[in-house]
Design an enzyme around this catalytic site. Structure first.
Site, PDB file in Angstrom:
ATOM      1  N   GLU A 134       0.867  -1.177   0.000  1.00 27.53           N
ATOM      2  CA  GLU A 134       0.000   0.000   0.000  1.00 27.53           C
ATOM      3  C   GLU A 134       0.902   1.224   0.000  1.00 27.53           C
ATOM      4  O   GLU A 134       1.781   1.344   0.843  1.00 27.53           O
ATOM      5  CB  GLU A 134      -0.876   0.047   1.256  1.00 27.53           C
ATOM      6  CG  GLU A 134      -2.054  -0.912   1.225  1.00 27.53           C
ATOM      7  CD  GLU A 134      -2.866  -0.852   2.509  1.00 27.53           C
ATOM      8  OE1 GLU A 134      -3.721  -1.733   2.689  1.00 27.53           O
ATOM      9  OE2 GLU A 134      -2.655   0.064   3.340  1.00 27.53           O
TER      10      GLU A 134
ATOM     11  N   ASP B 179      -6.103   9.716   9.934  1.00 27.32           N
ATOM     12  CA  ASP B 179      -4.766   9.242  10.293  1.00 27.32           C
ATOM     13  C   ASP B 179      -4.237   9.842  11.581  1.00 27.32           C
ATOM     14  O   ASP B 179      -4.493  11.003  11.888  1.00 27.32           O
ATOM     15  CB  ASP B 179      -3.783   9.541   9.158  1.00 27.32           C
ATOM     16  CG  ASP B 179      -3.988   8.600   7.989  1.00 27.32           C
ATOM     17  OD1 ASP B 179      -3.901   7.377   8.230  1.00 27.32           O
ATOM     18  OD2 ASP B 179      -4.247   9.068   6.882  1.00 27.32           O
TER      19      ASP B 179
ATOM     20  N   TYR C 174     -10.468  -4.395   3.747  1.00 26.81           N
ATOM     21  CA  TYR C 174      -9.554  -3.928   4.788  1.00 26.81           C
ATOM     22  C   TYR C 174     -10.390  -3.720   6.033  1.00 26.81           C
ATOM     23  O   TYR C 174     -11.192  -2.796   6.103  1.00 26.81           O
ATOM     24  CB  TYR C 174      -8.931  -2.607   4.312  1.00 26.81           C
ATOM     25  CG  TYR C 174      -7.831  -2.025   5.176  1.00 26.81           C
ATOM     26  CD1 TYR C 174      -7.848  -2.136   6.570  1.00 26.81           C
ATOM     27  CD2 TYR C 174      -6.774  -1.335   4.592  1.00 26.81           C
ATOM     28  CE1 TYR C 174      -6.842  -1.579   7.347  1.00 26.81           C
ATOM     29  CE2 TYR C 174      -5.761  -0.770   5.370  1.00 26.81           C
ATOM     30  CZ  TYR C 174      -5.815  -0.896   6.742  1.00 26.81           C
ATOM     31  OH  TYR C 174      -4.834  -0.333   7.506  1.00 26.81           O
TER      32      TYR C 174
END
Lengths: 406, 263
Positions: B49, B60, B175
């Site tokens: 990734e 994040d 994911y």
């Protein structure tokens, strides 16, 4: 973008939360179920007379609504044109329009059983309003504020603390309003169970832009009724300042379907809207992009990286704008202009001198445009500017700009 | 069969879980970043990734935020990210590469132009954090049409009524974000994750890789024991941030992949 004129400008957003191409729900999967819950809860509350009865009661007895529609006689004489009215939302409890919306969201949070409230703030006005209402209802309150803004808005930081809120200085990114919003979203994604995110403007993922607009529309609804009572007709011109655009949307929305009413939004032109990008005028100096859950006009570079806004007013230096404004801009229903820091400073002093009203730097932008526009209009033109905040918080900034020491 | 499907089929045949690594393209600079990425397959990484840096990465944690800032400060752009993939593909035609990031830089380039350029550069899949299924017509459908896998995030808040929407239009793998939170934060235990992996696998019929909060070889092995793959990002990026040289970063990656593959 869209070249057909709709029957109404007041039906948006659609079921996907879009105003034309703007708006939407650009959030991570973790948050998606939360905003769907919020939307469902808001749809229920919207048609529940009990919800609005509680709002009305608090608006009347806690906030002090309706705010006056004041004929600014000396300012009118000084400018020598349009008959100028001020919608006095700076007289609200906490000194700005922000509390109109916060009350609505906190009542919703209570209906949803949420006990922890988070908010972002730039100048601190939304943070203070949120801390205030949380204190009123005994809710935990955490306010994210860029470390840069914590430094330059110390009085509001202290107010929030007095009201029992925890102020978290945000050092990530450039440490200003957009980073505070990023950090609030990061908190929300982490504390999904008990936390309600109280957004301060008509931006963010659907349903926030519509919900905040609906809560702020009390400004325009009152203005309509007050003007009918005073003058027996609708106003001719509306002027309001725009950062995210909540006070403006609140004033404008009830008038969007009255084509005879000219509507003007005033963005922060900072040092001037040019390629130095030292301004916060998303519509006049940006282009469409996706940030903080919605598609809207943004200040960004050629690669789609977000730029910092600049304005003398910490409440306006956000690189985006509410998506409904972007749509109204593209439809041509609302005119958007910008004024510079210097013009806003001059208007700040004009209001002090002619009306005995110390305005916040945000509505000083609206007033600066009024000062340009009013002299070109006939005496019978009824003009309303939204005095959406009082200037106590800004006296240090203004003193510095004028070269005075306090 | 896409490169991603082929990789998962091969690993399944060997009875191994996939090791998926995340690094930010251009962190700390273009050349070092390219050297690290080129070294990942030899360190045992099955799927790469590659982060597309963005000024406002709202999902994040600090490690990946700072990696993005370093990359942007070094002049990284979306165009340069694609150039990096193209350089990687010169020597490696089998390791899948997935670009991960946020929508605005892609929207700014233009979806049609981006999708074509990504495919041409040798990209296999996309993970775009701020595009939930509700916004599939923005990028997911055009990406699928061009033959790129659009990989979705599933989270602890994705309940059974929502899983079918998450499964729609997705391919490659899912994911699974093991915690409610941001990248690099707390970690979830394998015992808690295992039933969630089953739930997502049943609903989607796709391999499920688990990430967010996996930092050590031990955690890597544990998660690999209950999922089809394990994703590690922040822990690798922290090594890059600390100024470790490429060999040392890759040695750390190797310790993670060996743990995952031995599980």
């Amino acid at each position: 973008m869209n070249d057909t004129t709709p029957n109404s400008y007041r039906t948006g957003p659609d079921e996907r939360g879009r105003f034309g191409i703007f708006g939407g729900r650009f959030v991570s999967e973790t948050l998606m179920p939360l905003i769907l819950d919020l939307e469902a809860e808001y749809e229920k509350a919207k048609t529940d007379p009990g919800f609005w009865a509680e709002m009305d009661d608090l608006w009347t007895h806690y906030v002090g609504r309706p705010s006056p529609l004041y004929y600014a006689e000396r300012l009118t004489e000084e400018l020598g044109g349009a008959k100028i009215y001020m919608k006095r939302d700076e007289l609200n409890h906490t000194g700005a329009h922000k509390i109109n919306n916060v009350l609505g969201q906190i009542l919703l949070a209570r209906r949803m059983g949420k006990t922890r409230i988070i908010a972002e703030t730039g100048a601190g006005q939304h943070g203070v309003a949120t801390a205030t209402v949380c204190a009123r209802f005994g809710l935990e309150c955490i306010v994210f504020m860029g470390a840069t803004d914590v430094e330059r808005q110390k009085p509001n930081v202290f107010r929030m603390k007095l009201l029992g809120a925890k102020v978290v200085p945000v050092t990530s990114g450039r440490a200003t309003l957009k980073d505070a919003m990023n950090e609030a979203l990061r908190d929300w994604v982490t504390n999904v169970e008990n936390t309600f995110y109280c957004i301060g403007t008509v931006a963010g993922p659907h349903p926030y832009p519509a919900m905040v607009r609906d809560f702020q529309s009390i400004i325009g609804k009152e203005t309509r009724a007050q003007m009918m009572e005073r003058e027996g007709r609708l106003p001719d011109t509306l002027v309001a300042c725009i950062g995210g655009g909540s006070n403006a949307m609140g004033l404008f929305h009830p008038f969007l379907d009255d084509p005879e009413v000219r509507i003007i939004g005033v963005e922060a032109g900072g040092h001037g809207v040019d390629d130095r990008m030292e301004h916060a005028a998303s519509l006049t100096g940006g282009r469409p992009g996706v940030l903080h859950g919605n598609r809207t006009y943004l200040l960004q570079d050629a690669d789609g990286q977000i730029l910092e806004g600049h304005s003398i007013s910490a409440g306006l230096d956000y690189p985006g704008i509410g998506p409904e404004h972007s749509w109204l801009h593209d439809m041509g229903r609302v005119e958007y202009v910008s004024v510079t820091d210097d013009e806003a400073l001059a208007a700040f002093q004009l209001s002090c001198r002619t009306e005995g009203i110390i305005p916040a730097l945000e509505p000083s932008h609206a007033l600066a445009h009024v000062a340009k526009l009013a002299p070109t209009l006939p005496r019978e033109n009824l003009l309303v500017m939204n005095m959406c905040g009082r200037g106590d918080k800004d006296i240090f900034t203004v003193a510095e700009a004028l070269g005075s020491k306090i | 069969m896409s490169r991603i499907d082929a990789k998962f089929a091969a690993l399944k045949a060997e009875g191994k879980a996939a090791f998926v690594s995340f690094v930010m393209a251009g962190d700390p600079d273009y050349e070092t970043s390219l050297a690290i990425v080129k070294g990942l397959p030899a360190a045992g990484v099955d799927v790469i990734e590659l982060g597309m840096p963005f000024t406002d990465p709202m999902a994040d944690g600090p490690a990946i935020q700072l990696a993005g800032q370093r990359a942007l400060a070094g002049g990284m752009t979306l165009g340069r990210v694609l150039e990096m993939v193209r350089s990687f593909r010169v020597d490696d035609q089998t390791t899948p590469i997935i670009l991960m990031g946020y929508y605005n830089p892609i929207y700014s380039m233009g979806v049609e132009r981006f999708v074509a350029a990504a495919k041409d550069a040798g990209v296999d899949g996309l993970i775009v954090v701020d595009l939930p299924p509700e916004e599939d017509d923005e990028l997911c459908l055009p990406a699928n049409a061009a033959g790129l896998n659009f990989i979705r995030l599933a989270t602890p808040t994705t309940d059974d009524t929502r899983l079918p929407a998450v499964a729609r239009n997705t391919s490659g793998f899912v994911y699974y974000v093991s915690i409610t939170g941001i990248t690099g934060a707390a970690s979830a235990s394998a015992a808690r994750v295992a039933p969630e992996v089953d739930r997502v696998r049943k609903a989607t019929g796709l391999p499920v890789c688990v990430g967010f909060g996996v930092k050590t070889p031990e955690a890597s092995a544990e998660i690999a024991g209950v999922a089809d793959g394990v994703v590690v990002g922040s822990a690798i990026i922290e090594r890059i941030a600390a100024g470790e040289d490429t060999a040392s970063v890759l040695a750390f990656v190797k310790s993670l992949t060996e743990a995952a593959h031995g599980a």
